[in-house]
Design a protein around this motif. Structure first.
Motif, PDB file in Angstrom:
ATOM      1  N   ARG A 107     -23.829  10.504  27.343  1.00  0.00           N
ATOM      2  CA  ARG A 107     -22.450  10.062  27.578  1.00  0.00           C
ATOM      3  C   ARG A 107     -21.785   9.720  26.253  1.00  0.00           C
ATOM      4  NH1 ARG A 107     -20.975   9.351  32.682  1.00  0.00           N
ATOM      5  NH2 ARG A 107     -22.555   8.884  34.207  1.00  0.00           N
TER       6      ARG A 107
ATOM      7  N   ARG B  84     -16.801   7.912  31.571  1.00  0.00           N
ATOM      8  CA  ARG B  84     -17.124   8.750  32.734  1.00  0.00           C
ATOM      9  C   ARG B  84     -16.036   9.806  32.899  1.00  0.00           C
ATOM     10  NH1 ARG B  84     -21.468   6.445  34.490  1.00  0.00           N
ATOM     11  NH2 ARG B  84     -21.690   4.202  34.616  1.00  0.00           N
ATOM     12  N   CYS B  85     -16.356  10.860  33.597  1.00  0.00           N
ATOM     13  CA  CYS B  85     -15.392  11.933  33.836  1.00  0.00           C
ATOM     14  C   CYS B  85     -14.098  11.347  34.394  1.00  0.00           C
ATOM     15  CB  CYS B  85     -15.954  12.941  34.830  1.00  0.00           C
ATOM     16  SG  CYS B  85     -17.297  13.927  34.165  1.00  0.00           S
ATOM     17  N   GLY B  86     -12.987  11.808  33.827  1.00  0.00           N
ATOM     18  CA  GLY B  86     -11.680  11.373  34.287  1.00  0.00           C
ATOM     19  C   GLY B  86     -11.111  10.173  33.550  1.00  0.00           C
ATOM     20  N   ASP B  87     -11.920   9.498  32.711  1.00  0.00           N
ATOM     21  CA  ASP B  87     -11.395   8.356  31.961  1.00  0.00           C
ATOM     22  C   ASP B  87     -10.281   8.826  31.031  1.00  0.00           C
ATOM     23  OD1 ASP B  87     -13.054   6.544  33.179  1.00  0.00           O
ATOM     24  OD2 ASP B  87     -14.450   6.370  31.500  1.00  0.00           O
TER      25      ASP B  87
ATOM     26  N   HIS C 245      -7.960  13.245  28.982  1.00  0.00           N
ATOM     27  CA  HIS C 245      -9.045  12.556  29.683  1.00  0.00           C
ATOM     28  C   HIS C 245     -10.336  13.305  29.403  1.00  0.00           C
ATOM     29  CE1 HIS C 245      -7.405  15.443  32.614  1.00  0.00           C
ATOM     30  NE2 HIS C 245      -8.657  15.607  32.979  1.00  0.00           N
ATOM     31  N   ILE C 246     -11.446  12.599  29.492  1.00  0.00           N
ATOM     32  CA  ILE C 246     -12.742  13.195  29.185  1.00  0.00           C
ATOM     33  C   ILE C 246     -13.329  13.828  30.440  1.00  0.00           C
ATOM     34  CG2 ILE C 246     -14.105  11.092  29.566  1.00  0.00           C
ATOM     35  CD1 ILE C 246     -15.647  11.962  26.927  1.00  0.00           C
ATOM     36  N   GLU C 247     -13.958  14.971  30.262  1.00  0.00           N
ATOM     37  CA  GLU C 247     -14.575  15.709  31.365  1.00  0.00           C
ATOM     38  C   GLU C 247     -15.910  16.279  30.903  1.00  0.00           C
ATOM     39  OE1 GLU C 247     -13.630  15.748  34.422  1.00  0.00           O
ATOM     40  OE2 GLU C 247     -11.589  15.003  34.224  1.00  0.00           O
ATOM     41  N   LEU C 248     -16.741  16.668  31.859  1.00  0.00           N
ATOM     42  CA  LEU C 248     -18.034  17.278  31.564  1.00  0.00           C
ATOM     43  C   LEU C 248     -18.137  18.615  32.267  1.00  0.00           C
ATOM     44  CD1 LEU C 248     -20.863  17.133  30.302  1.00  0.00           C
ATOM     45  CD2 LEU C 248     -21.615  15.903  32.354  1.00  0.00           C
TER      46      LEU C 248
ATOM     47  N   TRP D 120     -19.434  17.844  27.065  1.00  0.00           N
ATOM     48  CA  TRP D 120     -18.293  16.940  27.185  1.00  0.00           C
ATOM     49  C   TRP D 120     -17.102  17.509  26.431  1.00  0.00           C
ATOM     50  CZ3 TRP D 120     -18.143  12.923  30.411  1.00  0.00           C
ATOM     51  CH2 TRP D 120     -19.341  12.413  30.899  1.00  0.00           C
TER      52      TRP D 120
ATOM     53  N   SER E 227      -9.717  17.110  27.962  1.00  0.00           N
ATOM     54  CA  SER E 227      -8.836  18.040  28.653  1.00  0.00           C
ATOM     55  C   SER E 227      -7.600  18.364  27.808  1.00  0.00           C
ATOM     56  CB  SER E 227      -8.408  17.434  29.985  1.00  0.00           C
ATOM     57  OG  SER E 227      -7.539  18.302  30.675  1.00  0.00           O
TER      58      SER E 227
END
Length: 76
Positions: free
Chosen positions: A18, A33-36, A50-53, A57, A60
């Motif tokens: 992470r 976490r995803c979407g933060d 926002h961060i995604e996996l 990682w 966006s």
């Protein structure tokens, strides 16, 4: 109530796979976490993202394969 932004650098925590945001030598945001949502500083401008996996990682809408160390700000 108005939110305050905190500025830090994205750091990867290999043991848990992470990212986190490092604000100071021993001060961290907490595991992302995803979407933060956050903003990333690119070419003297704050860009919402926002961060995604996926396969790895990523942020966006940000065109880079390496997000480690990028300067970000997040609402606290």
């Amino acid at each position: 109530m108005e939110h305050e932004f905190r500025i830090g650098a994205l750091v990867y925590k290999e043991k848990i796979n992470r990212y986190d945001i490092r604000f100071d030598i021993d001060e961290y945001y907490g595991d992302l976490r995803c979407g933060d949502c956050m903003e990333v500083y690119i070419k003297k401008e704050w860009i919402p993202t926002h961060i995604e996996l996926g396969d790895s990682w990523y942020l966006s809408g940000i065109n880079t394969s390496d997000i480690n160390g990028l300067l970000v700000r997040i609402k606290i």
